[in-house]
Write an enzyme that holds these catalytic residues in place. Structure first.
Site, PDB file in Angstrom:
ATOM      1  N   LEU A 202       0.844  -1.204   0.000  1.00 25.42           N
ATOM      2  CA  LEU A 202       0.000   0.000   0.000  1.00 25.42           C
ATOM      3  C   LEU A 202       0.879   1.255   0.000  1.00 25.42           C
ATOM      4  O   LEU A 202       0.423   2.336   0.312  1.00 25.42           O
ATOM      5  CB  LEU A 202      -0.903   0.027   1.234  1.00 25.42           C
ATOM      6  CG  LEU A 202      -2.017  -1.002   1.321  1.00 25.42           C
ATOM      7  CD1 LEU A 202      -2.757  -0.865   2.644  1.00 25.42           C
ATOM      8  CD2 LEU A 202      -2.994  -0.861   0.182  1.00 25.42           C
ATOM      9  N   ASP A 203       2.146   1.051  -0.302  1.00 27.68           N
ATOM     10  CA  ASP A 203       3.094   2.139  -0.140  1.00 27.68           C
ATOM     11  C   ASP A 203       3.087   3.156  -1.266  1.00 27.68           C
ATOM     12  O   ASP A 203       4.078   3.349  -1.953  1.00 27.68           O
ATOM     13  CB  ASP A 203       4.498   1.578   0.048  1.00 27.68           C
ATOM     14  CG  ASP A 203       4.564   0.718   1.290  1.00 27.68           C
ATOM     15  OD1 ASP A 203       3.682   0.874   2.151  1.00 27.68           O
ATOM     16  OD2 ASP A 203       5.486  -0.092   1.401  1.00 27.68           O
ATOM     17  N   THR A 204       1.961   3.789  -1.425  1.00 29.00           N
ATOM     18  CA  THR A 204       1.858   4.934  -2.312  1.00 29.00           C
ATOM     19  C   THR A 204       2.807   6.008  -1.781  1.00 29.00           C
ATOM     20  O   THR A 204       2.996   6.090  -0.580  1.00 29.00           O
ATOM     21  CB  THR A 204       0.423   5.489  -2.251  1.00 29.00           C
ATOM     22  OG1 THR A 204      -0.466   4.467  -2.610  1.00 29.00           O
ATOM     23  CG2 THR A 204       0.236   6.670  -3.150  1.00 29.00           C
ATOM     24  N   VAL A 205       3.365   6.812  -2.646  1.00 32.16           N
ATOM     25  CA  VAL A 205       4.242   7.870  -2.162  1.00 32.16           C
ATOM     26  C   VAL A 205       3.658   9.242  -2.468  1.00 32.16           C
ATOM     27  O   VAL A 205       2.882   9.396  -3.404  1.00 32.16           O
ATOM     28  CB  VAL A 205       5.660   7.769  -2.775  1.00 32.16           C
ATOM     29  CG1 VAL A 205       6.311   6.458  -2.384  1.00 32.16           C
ATOM     30  CG2 VAL A 205       5.621   7.923  -4.289  1.00 32.16           C
TER      31      VAL A 205
END
Ligand SMILES: *[C@@H]1O[C@H](CO)[C@@H](O)[C@H](O)[C@H]1NC(C)=O
Length: 389
Positions: A202-205
């Site tokens: 889920l590591d959207t930046v």
């Protein structure tokens, strides 16, 4: 159930931040901190060279996308057919222009396409009075990028050892789950969710920036969910959901910039970026953000049927409103930086043009708190003088 972290005051001015809300193992945490630091540095370099917030935020996002450890650009989750499709958007608080791409394949830095859409739109109408686009998806977005001189990059080059092995593992899990479901004649509609869940980063930046003139900008980029459905577009491309930036003006005391991360579907249905931006116009930003996360996200009527609501936000608010003590320095910028998340953890980095190095922090839910139902909130305030104080 609500768990809180005490607000931690950090005596720094923070114009740049990045985030990834999701689970961060110790080894991944280290990589995340490195990436955050580099992204902060890139943005600050641009600010020092006189760039405005929009340019600095683009520089930070490019760095974040290029990292193989983030789910954006290189290293993104793979879709069902093993390809990469990215979402990204950017907003300029000064012009209020917005650019976004969804389900974009074959481009190394999706944020650069979003950025270019934004700047092309600023040039005015196209031939024969046509309105320039602000949001493009799929092959249309890819063609537009290529015709605007953005070079293609094959998906194979953007995949990593990690994303490929996750894809193979997920594919086996899906096949196994489907086999069990058909063998047992489960009703297809009855979402049995058999087997171990698909692992999806889920590591959207994202990043938010304020420049020395008080202009704000925000951007966000994501590779989306692993094994996603064809055509699925997440919050990172949606207006008001992935990022928001709005300078101060007559009817608005504070300039605000927000970027979100987490489960795209939850962030879209709550329009969380814009909600938070509006909320923190209230006097007490910390209290306002806390209430927004409680009432407009975890407790949102729009997500009443969800057992857990996953997301994180970084929020920047600033004003030139020098209070009594600083009346001798009217140009002082009062900057507040807050972050909040309902995920296990979130990685945050920040840096000011006066700092020699970026600071990073992995914020975690307190022990015993349930991800998706509890939240953590932290932040700091600082004053940036126009003079060298
Ligand atoms: C995966 O992405 C590629 C590239 O955009 C696309 O052609 C393909 O249809 C997608 N597959 C699925 C199953 O989503």
């Amino acid at each position: 159930q609500l768990q809180l972290f005490k607000t931690q005051h950090i005596n720094y001015f923070f114009p740049v931040f990045n985030l990834g809300a999701g689970y961060h193992s110790e080894s991944k945490a280290k990589e995340y901190k490195h990436v955050c630091k580099r992204a902060c540095q890139k943005a600050v370099d641009r600010l020092r060279a006189g760039a405005m917030a929009l340019e600095a935020v683009t520089a930070a996002l490019t760095e974040l996308e290029d990292s193989p450890f983030t789910n954006a650009g290189t290293g993104s989750n793979l879709n069902l057919s093993g390809d990469i499709e990215c979402d990204a958007s950017i907003m300029d608080g000064k012009s209020l222009e917005y650019g976004a791409v969804g389900a974009l394949s074959g481009i190394k830095n999706p944020v650069l396409v979003a950025r270019r859409l934004l700047s092309e739109a600023q040039k005015g109408k196209l031939s024969a009075g046509r309105i320039p686009p602000c949001f493009l998806v799929g092959t249309g977005a890819q063609q537009w990028a290529l015709t605007h001189g953005i070079p293609p990059c094959p998906s194979e080059k953007m995949a990593t050892k990690f994303s490929l092995s996750a894809y193979k593992r997920n594919k086996r899990k899906m096949e196994l789950a489907e086999k069990i479901e058909t063998e047992h004649h489960f009703l297809k509609r009855q979402r049995t969710s058999s087997g171990t869940p698909i692992s999806s980063s889920l590591d959207t930046v994202g990043a938010i920036v304020v420049d020395q003139e008080g202009n704000v900008a925000a951007a966000v980029s994501s590779g989306g969910l692993a094994m996603k459905h064809p055509g699925r577009v997440g919050q990172a491309a949606h207006y008001g959901c992935g990022c928001w930036a709005e300078n101060a003006h007559d009817a608005r005391t504070y300039a605000t910039a927000v970027s979100t991360s987490g489960c795209g579907e939850h962030l879209i249905r709550t329009m969380l970026a814009r909600e938070c931006s509006t909320a923190v116009q209230a006097e007490d930003a910390h209290q306002a953000l806390l209430e927004a996360m409680q009432n407009k996200f975890i407790g949102s009527r729009f997500l009443a049927s969800e057992d857990g609501v996953l997301g994180g936000v970084i929020v920047l608010r600033c004003c030139k409103c020098g209070d009594d003590q600083s009346s001798e320095n009217l140009q002082a910028l009062l900057v507040e930086f807050l972050w909040s998340h309902t995920t296990e953890s979130m990685c945050v980095g920040y840096m000011s043009a006066h700092d020699s190095k970026a600071k990073t922090h992995i914020s975690r839910l307190p022990p015993g708190a349930v991800a998706g139902q509890s939240l953590a909130i932290e932040g700091g305030v600082c004053r940036l003088g126009a003079t060298n104080d």
